[in-house]
Design a protein around this motif. Structure first.
Motif, PDB file in Angstrom:
ATOM      1  N   GLN A 134      17.440  26.093  15.919  1.00 45.79           N
ATOM      2  CA  GLN A 134      16.561  25.064  16.008  1.00 45.79           C
ATOM      3  C   GLN A 134      16.919  23.646  15.864  1.00 45.79           C
ATOM      4  O   GLN A 134      16.732  22.576  16.580  1.00 45.79           O
ATOM      5  CB  GLN A 134      15.190  25.255  15.113  1.00 45.79           C
ATOM      6  CG  GLN A 134      14.387  26.735  15.903  1.00 45.79           C
ATOM      7  CD  GLN A 134      14.151  26.517  17.057  1.00 45.79           C
ATOM      8  OE1 GLN A 134      13.709  25.836  17.808  1.00 45.79           O
ATOM      9  NE2 GLN A 134      14.275  27.950  17.792  1.00 45.79           N
ATOM     10  N   GLU A 135      17.664  23.659  14.674  1.00 49.01           N
ATOM     11  CA  GLU A 135      18.355  22.304  14.275  1.00 49.01           C
ATOM     12  C   GLU A 135      19.550  21.970  15.306  1.00 49.01           C
ATOM     13  O   GLU A 135      19.522  20.994  15.675  1.00 49.01           O
ATOM     14  CB  GLU A 135      19.050  22.405  12.905  1.00 49.01           C
ATOM     15  CG  GLU A 135      19.445  20.982  12.193  1.00 49.01           C
ATOM     16  CD  GLU A 135      20.282  21.272  10.891  1.00 49.01           C
ATOM     17  OE1 GLU A 135      19.686  22.359  10.114  1.00 49.01           O
ATOM     18  OE2 GLU A 135      21.288  20.577  10.660  1.00 49.01           O
ATOM     19  N   LEU A 136      20.191  22.988  15.767  1.00 44.58           N
ATOM     20  CA  LEU A 136      21.225  22.530  16.757  1.00 44.58           C
ATOM     21  C   LEU A 136      20.672  22.026  17.978  1.00 44.58           C
ATOM     22  O   LEU A 136      21.047  20.850  18.694  1.00 44.58           O
ATOM     23  CB  LEU A 136      21.981  23.714  17.097  1.00 44.58           C
ATOM     24  CG  LEU A 136      23.250  24.264  16.206  1.00 44.58           C
ATOM     25  CD1 LEU A 136      23.953  25.528  16.730  1.00 44.58           C
ATOM     26  CD2 LEU A 136      24.229  23.063  15.959  1.00 44.58           C
ATOM     27  N   LEU A 137      19.773  22.799  18.480  1.00 46.53           N
ATOM     28  CA  LEU A 137      18.675  22.478  19.757  1.00 46.53           C
ATOM     29  C   LEU A 137      18.319  20.869  19.443  1.00 46.53           C
ATOM     30  O   LEU A 137      18.640  20.179  20.652  1.00 46.53           O
ATOM     31  CB  LEU A 137      17.653  23.386  20.134  1.00 46.53           C
ATOM     32  CG  LEU A 137      17.209  23.200  21.364  1.00 46.53           C
ATOM     33  CD1 LEU A 137      18.382  23.864  22.299  1.00 46.53           C
ATOM     34  CD2 LEU A 137      16.098  24.411  21.442  1.00 46.53           C
ATOM     35  N   ALA A 138      17.707  20.710  18.552  1.00 47.59           N
ATOM     36  CA  ALA A 138      16.976  19.299  18.233  1.00 47.59           C
ATOM     37  C   ALA A 138      18.227  18.219  18.430  1.00 47.59           C
ATOM     38  O   ALA A 138      18.072  17.271  19.071  1.00 47.59           O
ATOM     39  CB  ALA A 138      16.595  19.182  16.931  1.00 47.59           C
ATOM     40  N   LYS A 139      19.551  18.568  17.719  1.00 46.45           N
ATOM     41  CA  LYS A 139      20.583  17.545  17.744  1.00 46.45           C
ATOM     42  C   LYS A 139      21.160  17.582  19.228  1.00 46.45           C
ATOM     43  O   LYS A 139      21.736  16.395  19.665  1.00 46.45           O
ATOM     44  CB  LYS A 139      21.642  17.917  16.694  1.00 46.45           C
ATOM     45  CG  LYS A 139      21.336  17.557  15.282  1.00 46.45           C
ATOM     46  CD  LYS A 139      22.121  18.129  14.327  1.00 46.45           C
ATOM     47  CE  LYS A 139      21.702  17.628  12.997  1.00 46.45           C
ATOM     48  NZ  LYS A 139      22.618  18.351  12.078  1.00 46.45           N
ATOM     49  N   PHE A 140      21.395  18.522  19.945  1.00 48.16           N
ATOM     50  CA  PHE A 140      21.759  18.673  21.435  1.00 48.16           C
ATOM     51  C   PHE A 140      20.722  17.606  22.167  1.00 48.16           C
ATOM     52  O   PHE A 140      21.518  17.075  23.074  1.00 48.16           O
ATOM     53  CB  PHE A 140      21.785  20.031  21.842  1.00 48.16           C
ATOM     54  CG  PHE A 140      22.774  20.852  21.284  1.00 48.16           C
ATOM     55  CD1 PHE A 140      23.668  20.547  20.463  1.00 48.16           C
ATOM     56  CD2 PHE A 140      22.687  22.307  21.688  1.00 48.16           C
ATOM     57  CE1 PHE A 140      24.541  21.423  19.945  1.00 48.16           C
ATOM     58  CE2 PHE A 140      23.553  23.205  21.164  1.00 48.16           C
ATOM     59  CZ  PHE A 140      24.633  22.707  20.295  1.00 48.16           C
ATOM     60  N   ILE A 141      19.499  17.576  21.799  1.00 46.18           N
ATOM     61  CA  ILE A 141      18.580  17.168  22.745  1.00 46.18           C
ATOM     62  C   ILE A 141      18.905  15.277  22.491  1.00 46.18           C
ATOM     63  O   ILE A 141      18.754  14.651  23.339  1.00 46.18           O
ATOM     64  CB  ILE A 141      17.033  17.272  22.439  1.00 46.18           C
ATOM     65  CG1 ILE A 141      16.748  18.730  23.222  1.00 46.18           C
ATOM     66  CG2 ILE A 141      16.067  16.498  22.939  1.00 46.18           C
ATOM     67  CD1 ILE A 141      15.769  19.568  22.760  1.00 46.18           C
ATOM     68  N   ASP A 142      19.000  15.329  20.999  1.00 50.44           N
ATOM     69  CA  ASP A 142      19.483  13.732  20.727  1.00 50.44           C
ATOM     70  C   ASP A 142      20.499  13.246  21.460  1.00 50.44           C
ATOM     71  O   ASP A 142      20.553  12.104  21.945  1.00 50.44           O
ATOM     72  CB  ASP A 142      19.684  13.684  19.266  1.00 50.44           C
ATOM     73  CG  ASP A 142      18.352  13.895  18.500  1.00 50.44           C
ATOM     74  OD1 ASP A 142      17.281  13.567  18.817  1.00 50.44           O
ATOM     75  OD2 ASP A 142      18.435  13.999  17.197  1.00 50.44           O
ATOM     76  N   LEU A 143      21.690  14.057  21.398  1.00 47.28           N
ATOM     77  CA  LEU A 143      22.926  13.614  22.294  1.00 47.28           C
ATOM     78  C   LEU A 143      22.717  13.274  23.838  1.00 47.28           C
ATOM     79  O   LEU A 143      23.167  12.655  24.338  1.00 47.28           O
ATOM     80  CB  LEU A 143      23.841  14.811  21.944  1.00 47.28           C
ATOM     81  CG  LEU A 143      25.192  14.715  22.866  1.00 47.28           C
ATOM     82  CD1 LEU A 143      26.022  13.410  22.236  1.00 47.28           C
ATOM     83  CD2 LEU A 143      26.252  15.907  22.613  1.00 47.28           C
ATOM     84  N   ASP A 144      21.644  14.231  24.289  1.00 45.61           N
ATOM     85  CA  ASP A 144      21.304  14.210  25.786  1.00 45.61           C
ATOM     86  C   ASP A 144      20.797  12.756  25.947  1.00 45.61           C
ATOM     87  O   ASP A 144      20.920  12.129  27.008  1.00 45.61           O
ATOM     88  CB  ASP A 144      20.300  15.271  26.125  1.00 45.61           C
ATOM     89  CG  ASP A 144      21.361  16.418  26.491  1.00 45.61           C
ATOM     90  OD1 ASP A 144      22.642  16.198  26.473  1.00 45.61           O
ATOM     91  OD2 ASP A 144      20.867  17.306  27.445  1.00 45.61           O
ATOM     92  N   ARG A 145      19.916  12.201  24.964  1.00 46.55           N
ATOM     93  CA  ARG A 145      19.156  11.006  25.207  1.00 46.55           C
ATOM     94  C   ARG A 145      20.461   9.783  25.094  1.00 46.55           C
ATOM     95  O   ARG A 145      20.199   8.751  25.964  1.00 46.55           O
ATOM     96  CB  ARG A 145      18.324  10.739  23.835  1.00 46.55           C
ATOM     97  CG  ARG A 145      17.065  11.527  24.056  1.00 46.55           C
ATOM     98  CD  ARG A 145      15.859  10.990  23.225  1.00 46.55           C
ATOM     99  NE  ARG A 145      14.768  12.010  22.907  1.00 46.55           N
ATOM    100  CZ  ARG A 145      14.759  12.891  22.230  1.00 46.55           C
ATOM    101  NH1 ARG A 145      15.307  12.724  21.021  1.00 46.55           N
ATOM    102  NH2 ARG A 145      13.712  13.566  22.280  1.00 46.55           N
TER     103      ARG A 145
END
Ligand SMILES: [Fe+2]
Ligand SMILES: [Fe+2]
Length: 173
Positions: A134-145
């Motif tokens: 879940q933590e990785l996923l949230a950071k991946f989404i930040d990177l996409d932003r």
């Protein structure tokens, strides 16, 4: 997505397909932004450090080797970008050099994808918890932003539809 583009490059080289200059520019953008800045950044800045925190050594096989592949890939994509203008102007030998680079890129990425699928992900399944996911996923989404969702979507459409037409060598078409 990356595998799809890499397979298209392999086919283009193996089957002597025509290499359209605009498509080659898009390949450079896709590999630089989608594969390197997005996917490799996810691995180098987030996923591999998590594995290291879970006890995987940062050097050697597999993480050291994979990071090394990322660097080699970056250098090959820079070479490809440098080779396109001479190819577009139909300089002698430019097409041969460019096809060599495309083949090198395809071989490097194919082996790399295989290493990750066969070695790293099975290992990660054992080491990474649901909370980590879940933590990785949230950071991946930040990177996409940071990269921009519209850019990601456009490059995914490119990967979905990439094709090199049959018809031999040459820049036309
Ligand atoms: Fe990787
Ligand atoms: Fe990967």
């Amino acid at each position: 997505m990356i595998e799809h583009v890499v397979n298209a490059l392999s086919e283009a080289v193996d089957q002597q397909r025509r290499l359209d200059v605009d498509t080659l520019h898009s390949v450079v953008e896709f590999l630089g932004t989608y594969a390197d800045r997005r996917h490799h950044e996810r691995e180098e800045a987030l996923f591999f450090p998590l594995l290291v925190r879970r006890g995987v050594p940062p050097q050697g096989c597999p993480i050291g080797g994979l990071n090394n592949d990322h660097a080699k890939g970056r250098a090959l994509v820079a070479t490809l970008a440098d080779q396109i203008p001479a190819y577009a102007q139909q300089h002698p030998d430019a097409e041969r050099a460019l096809r060599q680079t495309l083949g090198d890129i395809a071989r490097l990425y194919r082996h790399h994808l295989w290493m990750e699928d066969a070695m790293v992900f099975p290992m990660a399944e054992r080491l990474v918890s649901e909370d980590d996911h879940q933590e990785l996923l949230a950071k991946f989404i930040d990177l996409d932003r940071v990269i921009g969702p519209a850019v990601v979507a456009r490059l995914e459409r490119f990967a979905d539809t990439i094709s090199f037409p049959a018809g031999g060598t040459g820049t036309a078409g």
